[in-house]
Motif scaffolding. Structure first.
Motif, PDB file in Angstrom:
ATOM      1  N   GLY A   1     -40.801-105.544  82.825  1.00 33.24           N
ATOM      2  CA  GLY A   1     -40.850-106.999  82.753  1.00 33.24           C
ATOM      3  C   GLY A   1     -41.767-107.668  83.756  1.00 33.24           C
ATOM      4  N   THR A   2     -42.577-106.895  84.487  1.00 33.45           N
ATOM      5  CA  THR A   2     -43.457-107.490  85.498  1.00 33.45           C
ATOM      6  C   THR A   2     -44.859-107.771  84.966  1.00 33.45           C
ATOM      7  N   GLY A   3     -45.129-107.380  83.723  1.00 35.09           N
ATOM      8  CA  GLY A   3     -46.407-107.727  83.119  1.00 35.09           C
ATOM      9  C   GLY A   3     -47.466-106.647  83.159  1.00 35.09           C
ATOM     10  N   LYS A   4     -47.064-105.391  83.101  1.00 37.46           N
ATOM     11  CA  LYS A   4     -48.041-104.295  83.101  1.00 37.46           C
ATOM     12  C   LYS A   4     -48.991-104.402  81.915  1.00 37.46           C
ATOM     13  N   THR A   5     -48.440-104.695  80.744  1.00 37.10           N
ATOM     14  CA  THR A   5     -49.270-104.787  79.541  1.00 37.10           C
ATOM     15  C   THR A   5     -50.266-105.927  79.670  1.00 37.10           C
ATOM     16  N   ARG A   6     -49.836-107.041  80.201  1.00 35.75           N
ATOM     17  CA  ARG A   6     -50.733-108.190  80.376  1.00 35.75           C
ATOM     18  C   ARG A   6     -51.856-107.847  81.368  1.00 35.75           C
ATOM     19  N   ILE A   7     -51.512-107.134  82.426  1.00 39.31           N
ATOM     20  CA  ILE A   7     -52.511-106.713  83.410  1.00 39.31           C
ATOM     21  C   ILE A   7     -53.545-105.807  82.757  1.00 39.31           C
ATOM     22  N   ILE A   8     -53.080-104.837  81.982  1.00 39.83           N
ATOM     23  CA  ILE A   8     -53.999-103.904  81.334  1.00 39.83           C
ATOM     24  C   ILE A   8     -54.852-104.621  80.298  1.00 39.83           C
ATOM     25  N   PHE A   9     -54.260-105.523  79.530  1.00 36.71           N
ATOM     26  CA  PHE A   9     -55.021-106.314  78.557  1.00 36.71           C
ATOM     27  C   PHE A   9     -56.095-107.132  79.276  1.00 36.71           C
ATOM     28  N   TYR A  10     -55.719-107.756  80.378  1.00 35.85           N
ATOM     29  CA  TYR A  10     -56.671-108.533  81.177  1.00 35.85           C
ATOM     30  C   TYR A  10     -57.809-107.644  81.676  1.00 35.85           C
ATOM     31  N   MET A  11     -57.467-106.478  82.218  1.00 37.47           N
ATOM     32  CA  MET A  11     -58.486-105.554  82.731  1.00 37.47           C
ATOM     33  C   MET A  11     -59.407-105.082  81.601  1.00 37.47           C
ATOM     34  N   MET A  12     -58.840-104.821  80.440  1.00 33.66           N
ATOM     35  CA  MET A  12     -59.622-104.366  79.306  1.00 33.66           C
ATOM     36  C   MET A  12     -60.630-105.438  78.880  1.00 33.66           C
ATOM     37  N   ILE A  13     -60.194-106.678  78.814  1.00 33.22           N
ATOM     38  CA  ILE A  13     -61.059-107.781  78.389  1.00 33.22           C
ATOM     39  C   ILE A  13     -62.123-108.073  79.446  1.00 33.22           C
ATOM     40  N   LYS A  14     -61.755-108.048  80.717  1.00 36.75           N
ATOM     41  CA  LYS A  14     -62.669-108.433  81.795  1.00 36.75           C
ATOM     42  C   LYS A  14     -63.596-107.311  82.261  1.00 36.75           C
ATOM     43  N   SER A  15     -63.294-106.079  81.915  1.00 36.31           N
ATOM     44  CA  SER A  15     -64.089-104.956  82.431  1.00 36.31           C
ATOM     45  C   SER A  15     -65.340-104.733  81.593  1.00 36.31           C
ATOM     46  N   ASN A  16     -66.243-103.975  82.149  1.00 37.00           N
ATOM     47  CA  ASN A  16     -67.464-103.602  81.446  1.00 37.00           C
ATOM     48  C   ASN A  16     -67.441-102.130  81.053  1.00 37.00           C
ATOM     49  N   TYR A  17     -66.255-101.566  80.924  1.00 39.01           N
ATOM     50  CA  TYR A  17     -66.134-100.157  80.592  1.00 39.01           C
ATOM     51  C   TYR A  17     -66.416 -99.940  79.105  1.00 39.01           C
ATOM     52  N   ASN A  18     -66.998 -98.805  78.784  1.00 41.95           N
ATOM     53  CA  ASN A  18     -67.273 -98.477  77.391  1.00 41.95           C
ATOM     54  C   ASN A  18     -66.016 -98.080  76.635  1.00 41.95           C
ATOM     55  N   LEU A  19     -65.022 -97.604  77.358  1.00 45.86           N
ATOM     56  CA  LEU A  19     -63.801 -97.122  76.726  1.00 45.86           C
ATOM     57  C   LEU A  19     -62.600 -97.457  77.598  1.00 45.86           C
TER      58      LEU A  19
END
Length: 87
Positions: A34-52
């Motif tokens: 309930g601390t928002g791990k999924t939201r953090i990962i979604f945020y990182m995925m959207i904001k990152s420049n990673y290919n995968l």
């Protein structure tokens, strides 16, 4: 364009993840329920420049929850249309 907002503890986690990536090529996010791990990962995925980006869920119900809360959510459609997903 939609904006993903994070709480302070989530912003702190993002900073810790970014710092970890300076010296490591992977990261494990370990936080209470309930601390928002999924939201953090979604945020990182959207904001990152990673290919995968790979997100592993321990159950089908959590995959379904992610799809409903983020991928199929009209609030995020402008952020998610540029990606391909497998679930």
């Amino acid at each position: 364009m939609s904006k993903i907002t994070l709480r302070k503890h989530q912003r702190d986690a993002v900073n810790a993840i970014n710092n970890s990536f300076k010296t490591h090529d992977k990261c494990l996010v370990k936080m209470f329920c309930g601390t928002g791990k999924t939201r953090i990962i979604f945020y990182m995925m959207i904001k990152s420049n990673y290919n995968l980006s790979v997100i592993v869920f321990p159950s089908i119900s959590l995959v379904s929850q992610f799809n409903i809360d983020y991928i199929q959510n009209n609030n995020w459609i402008d952020l998610t249309t540029q990606y391909e997903y497998m679930s």
